[in-house]
Design a protein around this motif. Structure first.
Motif, PDB file in Angstrom:
ATOM      1  N   ARG A 103       0.855  -1.183   0.000  1.00  0.00           N
ATOM      2  CA  ARG A 103       0.000   0.000   0.000  1.00  0.00           C
ATOM      3  C   ARG A 103       0.892   1.234   0.000  1.00  0.00           C
ATOM      4  O   ARG A 103       1.939   1.241   0.644  1.00  0.00           O
ATOM      5  N   LYS A 104       0.512   2.291  -0.700  1.00  0.00           N
ATOM      6  CA  LYS A 104       1.262   3.552  -0.616  1.00  0.00           C
ATOM      7  C   LYS A 104       1.138   4.099   0.802  1.00  0.00           C
ATOM      8  O   LYS A 104       0.122   3.903   1.464  1.00  0.00           O
ATOM      9  N   ASP A 105       2.180   4.784   1.260  1.00  0.00           N
ATOM     10  CA  ASP A 105       2.177   5.317   2.622  1.00  0.00           C
ATOM     11  C   ASP A 105       1.328   6.586   2.665  1.00  0.00           C
ATOM     12  O   ASP A 105       1.849   7.692   2.774  1.00  0.00           O
ATOM     13  N   ASN A 106       0.030   6.387   2.608  1.00  0.00           N
ATOM     14  CA  ASN A 106      -0.898   7.511   2.550  1.00  0.00           C
ATOM     15  C   ASN A 106      -1.719   7.573   3.835  1.00  0.00           C
ATOM     16  O   ASN A 106      -2.520   6.694   4.081  1.00  0.00           O
ATOM     17  N   PRO A 107      -1.538   8.601   4.642  1.00  0.00           N
ATOM     18  CA  PRO A 107      -2.402   8.688   5.833  1.00  0.00           C
ATOM     19  C   PRO A 107      -3.813   9.091   5.400  1.00  0.00           C
ATOM     20  O   PRO A 107      -4.041  10.235   5.038  1.00  0.00           O
ATOM     21  N   ASN A 108      -4.731   8.142   5.392  1.00  0.00           N
ATOM     22  CA  ASN A 108      -6.079   8.438   4.893  1.00  0.00           C
ATOM     23  C   ASN A 108      -7.172   7.753   5.730  1.00  0.00           C
ATOM     24  O   ASN A 108      -8.275   7.543   5.257  1.00  0.00           O
ATOM     25  N   ASP A 109      -6.810   7.374   6.964  1.00  0.00           N
ATOM     26  CA  ASP A 109      -7.797   6.669   7.783  1.00  0.00           C
ATOM     27  C   ASP A 109      -7.671   7.151   9.229  1.00  0.00           C
ATOM     28  O   ASP A 109      -6.726   7.857   9.576  1.00  0.00           O
ATOM     29  N   GLY A 110      -8.620   6.748  10.058  1.00  0.00           N
ATOM     30  CA  GLY A 110      -8.618   7.171  11.461  1.00  0.00           C
ATOM     31  C   GLY A 110      -9.356   8.485  11.615  1.00  0.00           C
ATOM     32  O   GLY A 110     -10.005   8.973  10.679  1.00  0.00           O
ATOM     33  N   GLY A 111      -9.258   9.062  12.825  1.00  0.00           N
ATOM     34  CA  GLY A 111      -9.920  10.333  13.072  1.00  0.00           C
ATOM     35  C   GLY A 111     -11.383  10.180  13.443  1.00  0.00           C
ATOM     36  O   GLY A 111     -12.154  11.138  13.315  1.00  0.00           O
ATOM     37  N   PHE A 156      -0.079  -1.590   8.851  1.00  0.00           N
ATOM     38  CA  PHE A 156      -1.118  -2.279   8.080  1.00  0.00           C
ATOM     39  C   PHE A 156      -2.379  -1.449   7.868  1.00  0.00           C
ATOM     40  O   PHE A 156      -3.401  -1.965   7.446  1.00  0.00           O
ATOM     41  N   SER A 157      -2.358  -0.166   8.255  1.00  0.00           N
ATOM     42  CA  SER A 157      -3.546   0.658   8.049  1.00  0.00           C
ATOM     43  C   SER A 157      -3.150   2.079   7.677  1.00  0.00           C
ATOM     44  O   SER A 157      -2.001   2.482   7.849  1.00  0.00           O
ATOM     45  N   VAL A 192      -3.233  -4.378   5.223  1.00  0.00           N
ATOM     46  CA  VAL A 192      -2.506  -4.228   3.954  1.00  0.00           C
ATOM     47  C   VAL A 192      -1.181  -3.539   4.257  1.00  0.00           C
ATOM     48  O   VAL A 192      -1.142  -2.472   4.871  1.00  0.00           O
ATOM     49  N   LEU A 193      -0.094  -4.167   3.818  1.00  0.00           N
ATOM     50  CA  LEU A 193       1.260  -3.757   4.195  1.00  0.00           C
ATOM     51  C   LEU A 193       1.660  -2.409   3.592  1.00  0.00           C
ATOM     52  O   LEU A 193       1.450  -2.167   2.407  1.00  0.00           O
TER      53      LEU A 193
END
Lengths: 95, 484
Positions: free
Chosen positions: A63-71, B31-32, B59-60
């Motif tokens: 997965r690309k290192d994209n912060p797009n979750d949480g909050g 993973f997230s 997902v890694l």
């Protein structure tokens, strides 16, 4: 292979499942049967075979290192038996 | 051989192995896609994956993989092109999955080695056993309620690299030097910020003792030590504790202990009988990780100059002492700064300015090099003014002080404050003659062989010129004039 009560008790404890004395009896014989059945596989020579960790012969997708979750702490704790100010709370566990 | 500890009956050797957990610098978790910053509101950086909601799949993160490979390369280790994630099963409130996703039989990085620098100037090679990727757990807060623990999962799922050393260290000094070197390497390559205070780097310390040359003794593991000072204290306490037990004829139980800095002691963690029965198995949610050799080669070519290589270059190319070089390469920024100032200047002089005035000012003002008001270019210009005799070394320190306070250039300050040194011998001579004429008694003393009295004259001349006379020229003139 026969599984004794002590082993059943240990497995149940590791999995944090409460098992009564009668259940232990039942489980011991059921698990013993299952293991006997699986032991059939010992007849196959697997010395040169890598352990199969998945039925899919594929590699991990990255997965690309994209912060797009949480909050959404409210949603995270919505089903918690107890939550205070977005913390989960549990009986005190101190080392 | 490491240091020998004397018990009341016997001599003992300490054997230390370290498991260092380093939090990978990445925008999101292993993973997230939740963020991984320190100090956010409780459970605000948690995705449904991190909270282990049913049906969520990991997902890694490619950045976690990249940084683990780079770190492996930086510690001269073998990169395993195939690695497998495994579940480590245990129950704890801050571990919502009921297992930690880690790597067991096939870690991403295999054996490697790190060179450490010891306080006595020597060095030693410490073997690396492996490096694997794993999830961090959440955080439990025990002091917010009398009977409850509060759980914050912000840290849950953040990428950790566990770097396992071989039991190659034989003193607290070596263990501390090893962590310091590892930290330096991690910061050079930008894989981890190395901040032990915030927990982005912490160590599990394995300690055992033995009579010199014997086989390994039973070890105890001291969990989660979060400063270099505590690592040192924990090792020293634990070694003494074990020696005492053995000399009393008892045996060491293999156990997990905690270091308590307030009491300076280690104590047994409330141990669960089956705590070590983790029942690892390959995680069925994750496929094996396969890397291309070309990918690894690219990352290798892209690594910055590492501290050990830079140190050797500083010694060979600049003629610095090993000690000065070690100090200057410990942080990448410092090394860069030195490189840029030392170009075409006297390296030893530059090193002295950096480790002396610059470090002193940084420390006093609690600033990092990046925040320093005196840039490499500005320090270079100041040193040039000393080299071309525009100002004396002593004046330069005052100028540096002013540069620090105002952010101005050295040239501006020297110009506007009239600090230019008087190198014109004729001008100095007039002043020297005048002072000698006014102080015949003192002059006779010098002529009579009291060479110390010449210092008084130097002082007078400097005072008369407001410190601007070139001290070397003043000395020469005085010596000539006061010859007997």
């Amino acid at each position: 292979m026969s599984v004794d009560h002590k082993t059943i008790q240990k497995i149940a404890h590791l999995a944090r499942i409460r098992v009564s004395a009668e259940e232990r009896e039942e489980l011991a014989s059921e698990l013993s049967n299952i293991f006997d059945w699986i032991e059939e596989l010992d007849k196959v020579d697997t010395n040169d075979v890598d352990p199969m960790t998945s039925v899919v012969q594929a590699s991990a997708t990255l997965r690309k290192d994209n912060p797009n979750d949480g909050g959404y702490p409210k949603k995270i704790t919505a089903n918690a038996p107890e939550a205070v100010e977005h913390f989960f709370t549990v009986p005190k566990v101190v080392e | 051989m490491g240091e020998i500890l004397k018990g009341t009956k016997d001599e003992w050797e300490v054997v230390i192995g370290l498991e260092v957990h380093a939090q990978v610098l990445a925008g999101s978790k292993l993973f997230s896609g939740a963020t991984a910053e320190f100090g956010a509101e409780p459970n605000s950086q948690v995705s449904f994956v991190d909270a282990a909601m049913p049906g969520m799949l990991p997902v890694l993160n490619e950045e976690s993989v990249r940084q683990a490979v780079r770190t492996g390369l930086a510690v001269n280790a073998i990169i395993n092109l195939r690695s497998v994630f495994a579940r480590k099963n245990y129950f704890y409130p801050d571990l919502p999955q009921g297992y930690q996703i880690s790597q067991y039989e096939l870690p991403i990085v295999g054996e490697g080695a790190v060179e450490i620098d010891l306080p006595d100037g020597g060095g030693k090679t410490i073997g690396i056993e492996r490096l694997h990727l794993e999830q961090d757990a959440g955080k439990s807060l025990h002091d917010l309620h009398p009977t409850k623990s509060y759980i914050d999962l912000n840290r849950s799922g953040v990428t950790l690299m566990e770097i396992v050393s071989k039991p190659d260290m034989s003193s607290a000094d070596e263990a501390v030097a090893y962590i310091a070197k590892l930290r330096s390497i991690l910061r050079y390559i930008g894989a981890c910020d190395g901040n032990m205070q915030n927990g982005s780097m912490r160590a599990d310390v394995n300690v055992s003792v033995r009579n010199p040359g014997d086989k390994l003794g039973t070890r105890c593991e001291i969990k989660n030590v979060n400063s270099l000072r505590f690592v040192r204290q924990a090792i020293n306490f634990e070694a003494r504790r074990q020696i005492e037990i053995l000399e009393n004829g008892d045996i060491i139980d293999q156990e997990t202990r905690l270091y308590d800095p307030d009491r300076d002691e280690t104590r047994l963690m409330r141990s669960k009988e089956d705590a070590h029965d983790y029942r690892y198995f390959p995680d069925p949610d994750l496929l094996p990780l396969d890397l291309e050799q070309s990918y690894v080669d690219e990352l290798k070519a892209d690594l910055p100059e590492l501290p050990d290589i830079r140190k050797k270059r500083f010694v060979a190319d600049y003629g610095l002492s090993v000690y000065d070089a070690s100090v200057l390469v410990a942080e990448r920024d410092t090394g860069d700064y030195f490189d840029s100032v030392a170009k075409n200047r006297d390296p030893k002089q530059v090193a002295n300015w950096i480790t002396g005035e610059l470090f002193g000012h940084l420390k006093k003002n609690d600033l990092t090099l990046k925040e320093a008001p005196v840039s490499a270019k500005k320090l270079g210009e100041l040193i040039d003014l000393i080299t071309n005799n525009t100002i004396s070394g002593r004046t330069a320190k005052e100028v540096f002080e002013k540069m620090w306070r105002t952010g101005s250039d050295a040239n501006e300050i020297v110009e506007s404050e009239g600090l230019k040194q008087i190198t014109d011998a004729g001008a100095i001579e007039i002043i020297v003659d005048k002072i000698i004429a006014e102080n015949p008694k003192n002059a006779d003393e010098v002529r009579g062989g009291n060479s110390k009295a010449i210092g008084w004259f130097v002082g007078q001349v400097m005072q008369a010129t407001a410190g601007k006379a070139n001290p070397k020229a003043v000395n020469e003139l005085l010596r000539n004039k006061l010859k007997d």
